[in-house]
Motif scaffolding. Structure first.
Motif, PDB file in Angstrom:
ATOM      1  N   VAL A  88     -72.618  75.969  62.620  1.00 13.22           N
ATOM      2  CA  VAL A  88     -72.638  77.923  62.440  1.00 13.22           C
ATOM      3  C   VAL A  88     -71.264  78.577  61.303  1.00 13.22           C
ATOM      4  O   VAL A  88     -71.746  78.917  60.518  1.00 13.22           O
ATOM      5  CB  VAL A  88     -72.261  78.099  63.840  1.00 13.22           C
ATOM      6  N   GLU A  89     -70.503  77.368  61.479  1.00 11.22           N
ATOM      7  CA  GLU A  89     -69.307  77.691  60.481  1.00 11.22           C
ATOM      8  C   GLU A  89     -69.283  77.780  58.703  1.00 11.22           C
ATOM      9  O   GLU A  89     -69.359  78.894  58.230  1.00 11.22           O
ATOM     10  CB  GLU A  89     -67.922  77.042  61.149  1.00 11.22           C
ATOM     11  N   ARG A  90     -70.357  76.863  57.887  1.00 17.28           N
ATOM     12  CA  ARG A  90     -70.261  77.008  57.231  1.00 17.28           C
ATOM     13  C   ARG A  90     -71.254  77.981  56.317  1.00 17.28           C
ATOM     14  O   ARG A  90     -71.261  78.282  55.575  1.00 17.28           O
ATOM     15  CB  ARG A  90     -71.393  75.316  57.096  1.00 17.28           C
ATOM     16  N   ASN A  91     -72.172  78.242  57.493  1.00 19.32           N
ATOM     17  CA  ASN A  91     -73.744  79.393  57.575  1.00 19.32           C
ATOM     18  C   ASN A  91     -72.624  80.617  57.090  1.00 19.32           C
ATOM     19  O   ASN A  91     -72.950  81.560  56.270  1.00 19.32           O
ATOM     20  CB  ASN A  91     -74.623  79.241  58.314  1.00 19.32           C
ATOM     21  N   LEU A  92     -72.091  80.911  58.398  1.00 14.75           N
ATOM     22  CA  LEU A  92     -71.247  81.905  58.015  1.00 14.75           C
ATOM     23  C   LEU A  92     -70.397  82.658  57.332  1.00 14.75           C
ATOM     24  O   LEU A  92     -69.730  83.601  56.546  1.00 14.75           O
ATOM     25  CB  LEU A  92     -70.733  82.126  59.816  1.00 14.75           C
ATOM     26  N   VAL A  93     -69.402  81.558  57.085  1.00 13.41           N
ATOM     27  CA  VAL A  93     -68.807  81.668  55.495  1.00 13.41           C
ATOM     28  C   VAL A  93     -69.363  81.790  54.632  1.00 13.41           C
ATOM     29  O   VAL A  93     -69.120  83.028  53.895  1.00 13.41           O
ATOM     30  CB  VAL A  93     -68.576  79.916  55.313  1.00 13.41           C
ATOM     31  N   LEU A  94     -71.319  81.918  54.083  1.00 10.39           N
ATOM     32  CA  LEU A  94     -71.695  82.002  53.391  1.00 10.39           C
ATOM     33  C   LEU A  94     -72.015  83.013  53.437  1.00 10.39           C
ATOM     34  O   LEU A  94     -71.927  83.716  52.094  1.00 10.39           O
ATOM     35  CB  LEU A  94     -73.101  80.827  53.193  1.00 10.39           C
ATOM     36  N   VAL A  95     -72.104  83.317  54.515  1.00  8.64           N
ATOM     37  CA  VAL A  95     -72.942  84.748  54.377  1.00  8.64           C
ATOM     38  C   VAL A  95     -71.711  85.843  53.919  1.00  8.64           C
ATOM     39  O   VAL A  95     -71.988  86.692  53.313  1.00  8.64           O
ATOM     40  CB  VAL A  95     -73.887  85.324  55.887  1.00  8.64           C
ATOM     41  N   GLU A  96     -70.902  85.249  54.610  1.00  7.47           N
ATOM     42  CA  GLU A  96     -69.702  86.696  54.971  1.00  7.47           C
ATOM     43  C   GLU A  96     -69.278  86.371  53.604  1.00  7.47           C
ATOM     44  O   GLU A  96     -68.828  87.328  52.561  1.00  7.47           O
ATOM     45  CB  GLU A  96     -68.337  85.939  55.379  1.00  7.47           C
ATOM     46  N   LYS A  97     -69.382  85.371  52.188  1.00  8.32           N
ATOM     47  CA  LYS A  97     -68.673  85.641  51.231  1.00  8.32           C
ATOM     48  C   LYS A  97     -69.880  86.330  50.388  1.00  8.32           C
ATOM     49  O   LYS A  97     -69.138  86.963  49.866  1.00  8.32           O
ATOM     50  CB  LYS A  97     -69.431  83.959  50.310  1.00  8.32           C
ATOM     51  N   VAL A  98     -71.323  86.269  50.306  1.00  6.66           N
ATOM     52  CA  VAL A  98     -71.712  87.139  49.860  1.00  6.66           C
ATOM     53  C   VAL A  98     -71.652  88.363  50.206  1.00  6.66           C
ATOM     54  O   VAL A  98     -71.915  89.302  49.372  1.00  6.66           O
ATOM     55  CB  VAL A  98     -73.597  86.876  50.494  1.00  6.66           C
TER      56      VAL A  98
END
Lengths: 685, 354
Positions: A70-80
């Protein structure tokens, strides 16, 4: 509701620039969407797309603690999200993920904060999220955050119809104490004239919170009879902006994408900011607020529903409802809105116009006539703005208000000629035709006193004002004769029964008056060339009354204007005089030929022809024939006197070659001619 | 003598055929936005009937009369009321009380039905206070307040009262107005707790009218002096009291009191021989009023070497009433109230913008 007007957002004009990014704009048509899918397929490996897929598919009840995925994916989304913003689909997925609490409410605020739309927000997503609100497990602070987000991106929501459809549902949240302010704001944005009526509540305990008042004031616009409410017009409060968590990110994303999305960052509330007004003792000049009538007349025909003017938002709506618009409670309020002015132009209700005139006359009288303490000079800034507004209104309507006319007749008697001069003269030039019998007392006497006791610039102003007045009268006349076939007896039982001859008398009276002013004014000011210029402006119009405006009247300028113009020292004046004489000739000959054609046509007096002939003969004698002082001419001087003056060949002094006005041309000519020829000395007679 | 003819706001014949275009023309004084403007200016009457005592007590109810008589009123003029209906006073009472409640509580929206309101407004007609057929019936407004924790049976306390009237208004002016307008140009209010401005703004919003203070001019004050003194034989004025201010540094205020009998004597001496026949009413001329004032001033000069002409008259009072330049009036005797109101109505009509 102004904010809603520019909502729809721009069509995705910038698709190409987004193709290399994981996020993309939502295309508006199907083929684009297909293409988008294709592209999406090709980029299936894009990590952020995978991240989104994760959030879309994640099972409910998946533990959050220690979940690195979750953490990894959320960071990705946040980055975008923070870099480029999220596509509509991404917004849908993330919003659904957050509000459904599939992984508890811990992540909720974090997800909400990164919902930065790149173009639009799908309405369905918002509606679904609102539905989740009732599930009741979402903490209040998160609920508030969600509503704040909706408010922030409100203008970017692609449609509002479904949201309006659940208006009542949203309305039910008003009772939640913490949500209330934000819900009110949302309702304010969603309210249209069709909604709201059923939601009038009895806020006995609601107190005086500004957010409720704002919403109520909107309801009052739509249903004035149901809401008794007083909001001091000056302190019309505005909803606060709740866009803090997203503001900078939104701006950054929009800047990066170069998109022109009208975000709600600029949106505060639809209520107009009132310009800060200085506190003042009197409020005569304050325009009343546009509001609908509370005491409705019992409507006889139920079929004909009247639409209050305050509900009309656009010209299109105005046109649609043109024949059943309800006038506002206070007619003065019409002057405050340009849309209302459009309507005023069509108002035929005499009572309505009288109401407007009462208010306007009252304001003018109180401000400029009845204030004993010289209040006008103190408040001249307000007076100035008010009069400017009035002037532009009259200009727009192409008519003067009778109350301002009645006011002017009184005001001219006490005016010092300098207070608000341009405005007063402007208003004066708008007055409709005055019967010739009344003109002297109402207009000429006070104006004459001012004219002769003021500086040359005021004199110019007066001439210009009278010039404009005449122009308006003549224009009215020419329009009128076209429309109404010369039947102009308008008033059957007043003292004013204006016929064509009456109108002609008035015009003649005015022209004669300006002639008198001009003659004496030129004498007083030593033939000031600026003044002369304004006077010649006036006669440029007068000489054409017959041909240009169809008024059978020709008035020659008095000698006091003709001769100063002929002997002027600037070439422009002499030239204009020649042009004026030429136009007189054209008008007179055409009048004469018409007179021959039809028997009952008007008759121009022989005197006018004689005057014209005299002037022409003199002009020709003077300019061409070098015979300035012929016996029987307008200007005569004794032979001995002329000899005494020692002017050599005095009869030539004002011919074309020697006329002082053309001296500069003579010099110029001489210089041009002498170029290349040596030894020709410059000499004057 | 009559009022100079005024041709204000004369209603135009409406022309059904091409109504708009003929309006548009602007030929004559008939611009579409115009009513025929005041081409002749109105002036205060230079002559008026001598006051006669009116048996007003027979027509007006006692409560209303005591209210009208005992209070000092502040005067305003009001432009004609649009769509004011004498038949809808009940609904106006309710609306105004809601309006006041909303304003007093700074913008609370009030439910329309059945709310307990601390202010109770009542509009009522004052029958019998008209002088001519064209006068609209006087409207009295009273505001009572009920303290929040008062006992049930405790009577309401009146906190504000005011009335709109028109006594013998210029018939030409009144008739020239369209029927949608009710002309009640004189507004008298007794100031208390800022309610006056609330009432005014409610009227402004409801009937599209405008209010402004009405001062009583020098001439009107002198008229009042003469009119009141003229009543002396029928009803004692006790004394004629004037307050003058003189432009000295510091400002000098002169209170000048004249014994009733002496004032009457002076007044009789300046009265011209009545040329009117026995049937006609006794009228008073402006010249007589002026000579009366002149006589009073002359007397003052003789005693104090001070010419009051340099100053201005600020206040006049007798046993029949008192009037102040600032626009306050008190009627102490109902019999002569109508005469005073006729003068004041005239002053108010003079202020009309069109």
């Amino acid at each position: 509701m102004a904010a809603q007007l520019n909502l729809s957002g721009p069509p995705d004009s910038d698709l190409s620039s987004l193709t290399d990014q994981s996020v993309s704009s939502r295309p508006s048509n199907r083929s684009l969407r297909v293409a988008e899918k294709e592209r999406r397929k090709n980029k299936a490996e894009d990590p952020s797309v995978l991240a989104l897929k994760y959030f879309a598919d994640v099972e409910a009840g998946t533990p959050l603690a220690g979940n690195d995925e979750v953490e990894r994916n959320l960071v990705l989304v946040e980055k975008v999200a923070y870099r480029n913003g999220l596509s509509p689909e991404a917004i849908s997925i993330m919003l659904e993920f957050a509000m459904s609490l599939r992984m508890g409410h811990g992540l909720c605020p974090r997800v909400l904060k990164c919902l930065i739309p790149v173009t639009v927000v799908p309405q369905e997503a918002v509606v679904r999220a609102v539905a989740w609100l009732t599930v009741g497990k979402i903490p209040v602070s998160t609920q508030v955050l969600f509503i704040k987000w909706v408010l922030t991106v409100f203008d970017m929501i692609d449609a509002k119809d479904q949201l309006r459809a659940i208006y009542g549902f949203i309305f039910s949240f008003v009772s939640e104490e913490n949500l209330c302010p934000f819900i009110c704001h949302l309702l304010y944005l969603l309210t249209t004239k069709h909604i709201g009526k059923s939601h009038m509540f009895t806020p006995e305990k609601s107190g005086r919170q500004p957010f409720l008042l704002n919403l109520l004031s909107l309801y009052k616009v739509f249903c004035p009879e149901l809401v008794t409410l007083s909001i001091p017009s000056r302190s019309k409060s505005v909803f606060k902006n709740h866009n803090m968590p997203w503001k900078s990110a939104l701006i950054a994303v929009q800047k990066r994408n170069g998109s022109q999305v009208a975000s709600s960052i600029s949106l505060a509330s639809a209520s107009k900011d009132r310009t800060n007004r200085r506190k003042r003792k009197h409020h005569h000049l304050e325009l009343p607020v546009l509001s609908s009538v509370v005491n409705k007349e019992p409507q006889t025909e139920t079929s004909r529903r009247l639409v209050p003017l305050v509900q009309i938002q656009s010209v299109a709506e105005l046109l649609e409802n043109m024949d059943h618009i309800e006038l506002p409670a206070q007619m003065g309020s019409l002057l405050g809105s340009s849309l209302a002015l459009q309507y005023l132009d069509c108002v035929q209700d005499e009572s309505a116009l009288l109401r407007l005139n009462f208010w306007l006359g009252y304001a003018l009288h109180e401000e400029l006539l009845f204030c004993g303490d010289g209040g006008a000079s103190q408040n001249s800034e307000e007076s100035l703005q008010f009069l400017d507004k009035l002037l532009s209104t009259q200009h727009f309507l192409q008519e003067g208000f009778s109350s301002s006319e009645a006011f002017l007749y009184k005001f001219l008697n006490v005016w010092d000629g300098s207070l608000l001069r341009p405005q007063i003269l402007g208003l004066l030039s708008n007055i409709p035709v005055v019967p010739s019998s009344q003109m002297g007392r109402l207009l000429f006497e006070p104006l004459m006193q001012l004219f002769f006791t003021s500086c040359v610039f005021f004199k110019c102003g007066v001439i210009e004002c009278l010039n404009n007045m005449l122009l308006k009268w003549l224009t009215w006349h020419s329009v009128y004769t076209l429309e109404d076939d010369l039947d102009i007896s308008l008033n059957s039982h007043t003292s004013i029964n204006m016929t064509l001859s009456g109108f002609r008398d008035s015009v003649k009276e005015l022209v004669d008056f300006v002639g008198r002013l001009a003659s004496i004014g030129l004498q007083l000011e030593g033939c000031h060339s600026l003044l002369l210029n304004f006077i010649l402006d006036f006669y440029t119009m007068v000489c054409d009354t017959f041909l240009k405006y169809g008024l059978p009247l020709v008035v020659m300028p008095p000698p006091g204007v003709f001769y100063p113009a002929l002997f002027a020292t600037d070439p422009v004046s002499v030239d204009r005089l020649a042009f004026i004489m030429y136009r007189y000739k054209v008008n007179l000959t055409s009048a004469k030929s018409q007179e021959k054609l039809s028997e009952q046509a008007f008759h121009i007096s022989r005197q006018t022809f004689r005057e014209f002939n005299n002037y022409t003969v003199y002009m020709v004698n003077c300019l061409w024939n070098s015979k300035m002082f012929q016996p029987g001419m307008g200007v005569q001087l004794g032979e001995e006197l002329l000899l005494k003056s020692n002017v050599p060949q005095y009869w030539k002094s004002f011919d074309l070659v020697h006329h002082p006005a053309f001296m500069s041309y003579a010099v110029d000519f001489h210089q041009k001619v002498s170029v290349g020829r040596l030894g020709v000395p410059l000499s004057f007679h | 003598m009559r009022t100079p003819l005024n041709s204000v706001a004369v209603k135009r014949r409406s022309k059904s055929k091409s109504y708009r275009s003929s309006y548009r023309s602007g030929i004559g004084a008939a611009s579409r936005l115009s009513f025929t403007p005041g081409l002749t200016s109105r002036r205060l009457n230079t002559s008026r009937k001598a006051p006669k005592s009116y048996k007003i007590a027979e027509k007006v109810t006692k409560e209303q009369l005591t209210l009208l008589v005992k209070t000092e009123w502040t005067l305003s003029y009001v432009t004609p009321l649009y769509r004011f209906r004498h038949t809808q006073l009940k609904s106006y009472s309710r609306q105004l009380s809601l309006f006041i409640a909303a304003e007093k509580q700074q913008g609370l929206a009030v439910d329309v039905e059945g709310t307990q309101n601390t202010f109770r407004v009542s509009f009522s007609l004052v029958q019998g206070m008209t002088e001519s057929v064209d006068d609209a019936v006087t409207v009295l407004i009273q505001i009572h307040s009920k303290p929040l924790f008062a006992r049930q049976d405790k009577p309401l306390r009146q906190v504000w009262s005011g009335w709109l009237t028109c006594i013998n208004g210029n018939p030409e002016y009144l008739r020239s107005l369209p029927t949608d307008f009710i002309c009640l140009p004189l507004f008298c209010s007794s100031e208390a707790g800022g309610l006056t401005s609330l009432v005014k703004s409610w009227f402004q919003q409801s009937f599209d009218c405008c209010f402004s203070p009405l001062e009583i001019s020098q001439t009107s004050l002198q008229w009042l002096m003469a009119l009141w003194t003229n009543c002396q034989p029928e009803s004692s004025i006790r004394q004629l009291k004037m307050i003058w201010t003189l432009p000295a540094e510091p400002q000098l205020q002169v209170t000048y009191t004249v014994n009733a009998e002496e004032a009457w004597e002076l007044w009789s001496s300046v009265r011209k021989e009545s040329t009117a026949g026995e049937g006609e009413e006794n009228s008073i001329d402006i010249e007589e009023v002026m000579s009366f004032t002149q006589g009073l001033k002359g007397h003052f000069i003789r005693h104090f070497r001070l010419d009051l002409s340099a100053g201005s008259l600020k206040e006049v009072s007798t046993a029949l009433g008192s009037a102040k330049h600032s626009g306050r009036i008190k009627f102490s005797n109902s019999k002569y109230m109508i005469t005073t109101l006729m003068l004041l109505t005239e002053c108010a009509l003079l202020k009309m913008p069109i």
